[in-house]
Design a protein around this motif. Structure first.
Motif, PDB file in Angstrom:
ATOM      1  N   GLU A   1      55.568  53.923  49.146  1.00  0.00           N
ATOM      2  CA  GLU A   1      56.974  53.546  49.072  1.00  0.00           C
ATOM      3  C   GLU A   1      57.875  54.775  48.945  1.00  0.00           C
ATOM      4  O   GLU A   1      58.933  54.859  49.572  1.00  0.00           O
ATOM      5  CB  GLU A   1      57.200  52.604  47.893  1.00  0.00           C
ATOM      6  CG  GLU A   1      58.617  52.057  47.798  1.00  0.00           C
ATOM      7  CD  GLU A   1      58.790  51.144  46.590  1.00  0.00           C
ATOM      8  OE1 GLU A   1      59.558  50.180  46.700  1.00  0.00           O
ATOM      9  OE2 GLU A   1      58.159  51.412  45.545  1.00  0.00           O
ATOM     10  N   ILE A   2      57.458  55.741  48.145  1.00  0.00           N
ATOM     11  CA  ILE A   2      58.257  56.950  47.926  1.00  0.00           C
ATOM     12  C   ILE A   2      58.286  57.825  49.171  1.00  0.00           C
ATOM     13  O   ILE A   2      59.338  58.310  49.589  1.00  0.00           O
ATOM     14  CB  ILE A   2      57.715  57.751  46.727  1.00  0.00           C
ATOM     15  CG1 ILE A   2      57.882  56.961  45.433  1.00  0.00           C
ATOM     16  CG2 ILE A   2      58.440  59.093  46.608  1.00  0.00           C
ATOM     17  CD1 ILE A   2      57.166  57.573  44.243  1.00  0.00           C
ATOM     18  N   CYS A   3      57.108  58.050  49.761  1.00  0.00           N
ATOM     19  CA  CYS A   3      56.998  58.990  50.891  1.00  0.00           C
ATOM     20  C   CYS A   3      57.299  58.339  52.237  1.00  0.00           C
ATOM     21  O   CYS A   3      57.498  59.043  53.233  1.00  0.00           O
ATOM     22  CB  CYS A   3      55.599  59.605  50.922  1.00  0.00           C
ATOM     23  SG  CYS A   3      55.184  60.557  49.443  1.00  0.00           S
ATOM     24  N   GLY A   4      57.286  57.019  52.278  1.00  0.00           N
ATOM     25  CA  GLY A   4      57.526  56.342  53.534  1.00  0.00           C
ATOM     26  C   GLY A   4      56.339  56.335  54.461  1.00  0.00           C
ATOM     27  O   GLY A   4      56.450  55.969  55.631  1.00  0.00           O
ATOM     28  N   LYS A   5      55.197  56.760  53.953  1.00  0.00           N
ATOM     29  CA  LYS A   5      53.968  56.773  54.740  1.00  0.00           C
ATOM     30  C   LYS A   5      52.790  56.898  53.785  1.00  0.00           C
ATOM     31  O   LYS A   5      52.961  57.178  52.590  1.00  0.00           O
ATOM     32  CB  LYS A   5      53.959  57.932  55.729  1.00  0.00           C
ATOM     33  CG  LYS A   5      54.054  59.306  55.059  1.00  0.00           C
ATOM     34  CD  LYS A   5      54.056  60.434  56.071  1.00  0.00           C
ATOM     35  CE  LYS A   5      54.142  61.794  55.365  1.00  0.00           C
ATOM     36  NZ  LYS A   5      54.143  62.916  56.332  1.00  0.00           N
ATOM     37  N   ASP A   6      51.591  56.697  54.313  1.00  0.00           N
ATOM     38  CA  ASP A   6      50.393  56.841  53.494  1.00  0.00           C
ATOM     39  C   ASP A   6      50.083  58.318  53.266  1.00  0.00           C
ATOM     40  O   ASP A   6      50.145  59.129  54.197  1.00  0.00           O
ATOM     41  CB  ASP A   6      49.198  56.170  54.176  1.00  0.00           C
ATOM     42  CG  ASP A   6      49.291  54.654  54.135  1.00  0.00           C
ATOM     43  OD1 ASP A   6      49.742  54.136  53.103  1.00  0.00           O
ATOM     44  OD2 ASP A   6      48.927  54.003  55.134  1.00  0.00           O
TER      45      ASP A   6
ATOM     46  N   GLU B   1      53.786  60.540  40.830  1.00  0.00           N
ATOM     47  CA  GLU B   1      54.884  59.700  41.327  1.00  0.00           C
ATOM     48  C   GLU B   1      56.240  60.345  41.043  1.00  0.00           C
ATOM     49  O   GLU B   1      57.134  60.346  41.890  1.00  0.00           O
ATOM     50  CB  GLU B   1      54.810  58.317  40.685  1.00  0.00           C
ATOM     51  CG  GLU B   1      53.638  57.465  41.166  1.00  0.00           C
ATOM     52  CD  GLU B   1      53.588  56.118  40.454  1.00  0.00           C
ATOM     53  OE1 GLU B   1      54.628  55.716  39.894  1.00  0.00           O
ATOM     54  OE2 GLU B   1      52.526  55.476  40.459  1.00  0.00           O
ATOM     55  N   HIS B   2      56.386  60.907  39.842  1.00  0.00           N
ATOM     56  CA  HIS B   2      57.652  61.554  39.470  1.00  0.00           C
ATOM     57  C   HIS B   2      57.919  62.753  40.377  1.00  0.00           C
ATOM     58  O   HIS B   2      59.053  62.954  40.845  1.00  0.00           O
ATOM     59  CB  HIS B   2      57.606  61.986  38.009  1.00  0.00           C
ATOM     60  CG  HIS B   2      58.857  62.678  37.546  1.00  0.00           C
ATOM     61  ND1 HIS B   2      60.021  62.001  37.257  1.00  0.00           N
ATOM     62  CD2 HIS B   2      59.124  63.996  37.350  1.00  0.00           C
ATOM     63  CE1 HIS B   2      60.948  62.867  36.886  1.00  0.00           C
ATOM     64  NE2 HIS B   2      60.435  64.080  36.935  1.00  0.00           N
TER      65      HIS B   2
ATOM     66  N   TYR C   1      58.834  71.729  49.970  1.00  0.00           N
ATOM     67  CA  TYR C   1      57.458  71.293  49.743  1.00  0.00           C
ATOM     68  C   TYR C   1      57.250  69.948  50.441  1.00  0.00           C
ATOM     69  O   TYR C   1      58.008  69.002  50.207  1.00  0.00           O
ATOM     70  CB  TYR C   1      57.160  71.145  48.250  1.00  0.00           C
ATOM     71  CG  TYR C   1      57.199  72.442  47.481  1.00  0.00           C
ATOM     72  CD1 TYR C   1      56.302  73.467  47.785  1.00  0.00           C
ATOM     73  CD2 TYR C   1      58.119  72.658  46.460  1.00  0.00           C
ATOM     74  CE1 TYR C   1      56.322  74.664  47.086  1.00  0.00           C
ATOM     75  CE2 TYR C   1      58.150  73.850  45.760  1.00  0.00           C
ATOM     76  CZ  TYR C   1      57.245  74.852  46.083  1.00  0.00           C
ATOM     77  OH  TYR C   1      57.273  76.032  45.398  1.00  0.00           O
ATOM     78  N   ARG C   2      56.241  69.866  51.295  1.00  0.00           N
ATOM     79  CA  ARG C   2      55.947  68.648  52.051  1.00  0.00           C
ATOM     80  C   ARG C   2      54.602  68.099  51.591  1.00  0.00           C
ATOM     81  O   ARG C   2      53.555  68.668  51.921  1.00  0.00           O
ATOM     82  CB  ARG C   2      55.929  68.958  53.548  1.00  0.00           C
ATOM     83  CG  ARG C   2      55.502  67.795  54.441  1.00  0.00           C
ATOM     84  CD  ARG C   2      55.722  68.143  55.901  1.00  0.00           C
ATOM     85  NE  ARG C   2      55.171  69.443  56.228  1.00  0.00           N
ATOM     86  CZ  ARG C   2      53.895  69.655  56.607  1.00  0.00           C
ATOM     87  NH1 ARG C   2      53.050  68.638  56.678  1.00  0.00           N
ATOM     88  NH2 ARG C   2      53.479  70.872  56.907  1.00  0.00           N
ATOM     89  N   PRO C   3      54.585  67.019  50.810  1.00  0.00           N
ATOM     90  CA  PRO C   3      53.314  66.476  50.302  1.00  0.00           C
ATOM     91  C   PRO C   3      52.427  65.974  51.437  1.00  0.00           C
ATOM     92  O   PRO C   3      52.877  65.207  52.290  1.00  0.00           O
ATOM     93  CB  PRO C   3      53.764  65.314  49.401  1.00  0.00           C
ATOM     94  CG  PRO C   3      55.209  65.576  49.108  1.00  0.00           C
ATOM     95  CD  PRO C   3      55.752  66.256  50.309  1.00  0.00           C
TER      96      PRO C   3
END
Length: 473
Positions: free
Chosen positions: A185-190, A139-140, A153-155
């Motif tokens: 919530e952080i990434c704005g997508k699943d 999460e961090h 970097y694109r998770p």
């Protein structure tokens, strides 16, 4: 290569040095062939210093430092080639070719960098990344990456892991429902969850991953980490490790084998007596030059401060220097006379009691004259006297207050290993607009990697920071 060819052709034609002859081997050197050979040397030297590395393309000042280093190497190599050929080409022409090629390359790279950074805001030119670690570590890292698009970097997936206390091995960990919700919530997508098992690397590659980012759990240089890295790199996956700001891997390392035992020694060469002497000479020279300008502006600034409230022109305050030594820092006074007594109340009202850097955009303690001299950093000029006395350096972390030092944790306290500076990474990277974590990382990073050339770059960047007033309040 194109930048060097264009620059060298223009320079040599303007200086009328197009007819080259090798007196050692007795043949004429065609200008196109000579320029092409020099261009190849240019490219090889830039490659050797890392200019063409994929992670440097989007960088700014770091790239310019590498370009300067590569240009110096290229100039030496071209001079060596001219000596071997015994070609009568003036040294001035060679230097001009390198300078023009470097400046032209900087301009081209600046344009490319703006395009790359703009495209990265849309998710382009980024490396598909699988983030590995504990739920908290993942999460961090995702939060950090969402704020730092320039890291490219694109998770695309996460892989929660845990350490088995019984065996000491790394195992997969279950992803709780709140973890999945936080990631969304952080990434704005699943973001898909990749299980940790023996075929992790193959699964990551199958999903299109190019990088694996390790956040925590796996200890550096442990068997768990080494085998994991070997497995991933064998599938051509790059490993990115989120480490402490004081990680020792960037230090100069030497490996020795003594009677069957391998010993690794590490050191920071910039802290040698010779390097420290160079920094001290640099501080003295810059301070003497700066004090000439300070003498010119002192009279009008002093008159303006006196006319404001009749108080003292200079303000001295106890600050903490290298290795905890206190000293009296000198500034032009920019606040009202009882500013220190008002600080605690203002900090409480603004919720900044715990911050190491207390700043308010509309600080009621600042006088009208103080706003002006702060805007252009004129209030800092008397500190060059502190530099001459040896209390401070021209470049370094900002000088802290004793109550601030008392709150430092073990990592952040390493900033006290160098002299505080008039300017530094904090001042040229956003100043008061930076978060507490960003400010701390900049200071600790400076201690790890300072160099005389880097100090020169920060000094030049300070001019731009002062003129832009970014974060100055």
């Amino acid at each position: 290569m194109a930048s060097y060819i264009l620059a060298s052709v223009v320079v040599l034609m303007m200086r009328d040095e197009v007819a080259l002859y090798s007196s050692r081997f007795g043949f004429h050197i065609g200008l196109p062939w000579y320029v092409l050979a020099c261009a190849v040397i240019w490219v090889l030297c830039l490659h050797s210093v890392g200019v063409y590395h994929r992670h440097v393309m989007g960088d700014g000042y770091q790239l310019n430092l590498l370009l300067f280093k590569g240009a110096v190497f290229a100039g030496i190599m071209v001079c060596a080639m001219d000596f071997i050929l015994n070609a009568y080409l003036s040294l001035l022409s060679t230097v001009l070719c390198m300078i023009c090629a470097m400046l032209l390359t900087m301009i081209v790279r600046f344009i490319i960098r703006r395009v790359v950074l703009f495209s990265r805001e849309k998710g382009e030119y980024s490396y598909a990344t699988v983030v590995v670690g504990s739920a908290e570590g993942i999460e961090h890292a995702l939060q950090f990456l969402s704020q730092k698009r320039q890291l490219n970097y694109r998770p695309i997936a996460v892989c929660p892991i845990a350490l088995d206390a019984a065996t000491g091995h790394i195992t997969g960990a279950d992803a709780p429902e709140e973890f999945t919700w936080h990631v969304r919530e952080i990434c704005g997508k699943d973001i898909s969850v990749l299980p940790y098992n023996s075929d992790f690397a193959e699964r990551a590659v199958a999903r299109g991953a190019q990088t694996v980012m390790v956040t925590d759990v796996m200890q550096r240089f442990s068997d768990n980490f080494n085998t994991f890295v070997l497995d991933a790199e064998s599938m051509n996956l790059e490993i990115a490790v989120v480490t402490s700001a004081v990680d020792a891997s960037g230090h100069e390392t030497r490996i020795r084998v003594l009677q069957g035992t391998t010993v690794m020694t590490i050191c920071l060469p910039q802290y040698s007596p010779a390097a420290m002497l160079q920094k001290r000479i640099f501080d003295i020279v810059v301070s003497l030059l700066a004090l000439v300008g300070t003498a010119i502006i002192t009279i009008p600034v002093a008159i303006a401060i006196k006319l404001t409230d009749g108080g003292s022109v200079l303000y001295t305050q106890t600050r903490v220097g290298r290795r905890g030594r206190p000293f009296k820092m000198i500034k032009f006074r920019s606040m009202v006379m009882n500013a220190d007594k008002m600080k605690a109340k203002l900090a409480e009202e603004s919720g900044q009691q715990g911050r190491f850097i207390f700043k308010l955009k509309d600080d009621p303690r600042i006088t009208p004259v103080g706003k002006f001299i702060r805007k252009f950093s004129i209030d800092e000029f008397p500190q060059f006297l502190n530099v001459l006395r040896g209390d401070m350096s021209v470049v370094g972390p900002r000088p802290p207050l004793p109550e601030e030092v008392a709150q430092y944790n073990q990592t952040y306290a390493t900033r006290m290993l160098v002299k505080p500076g008039i300017t530094g990474p904090w001042q040229v990277s956003g100043r008061s607009n930076l978060s507490r974590q960003e400010s701390e990382n900049l200071d600790v990073g400076y201690v790890q990697s300072w160099s005389l050339l880097g100090d020169c770059v920060i000094l030049l960047r300070t001019v731009g920071a002062v003129l832009s007033h970014k974060g100055a309040y």
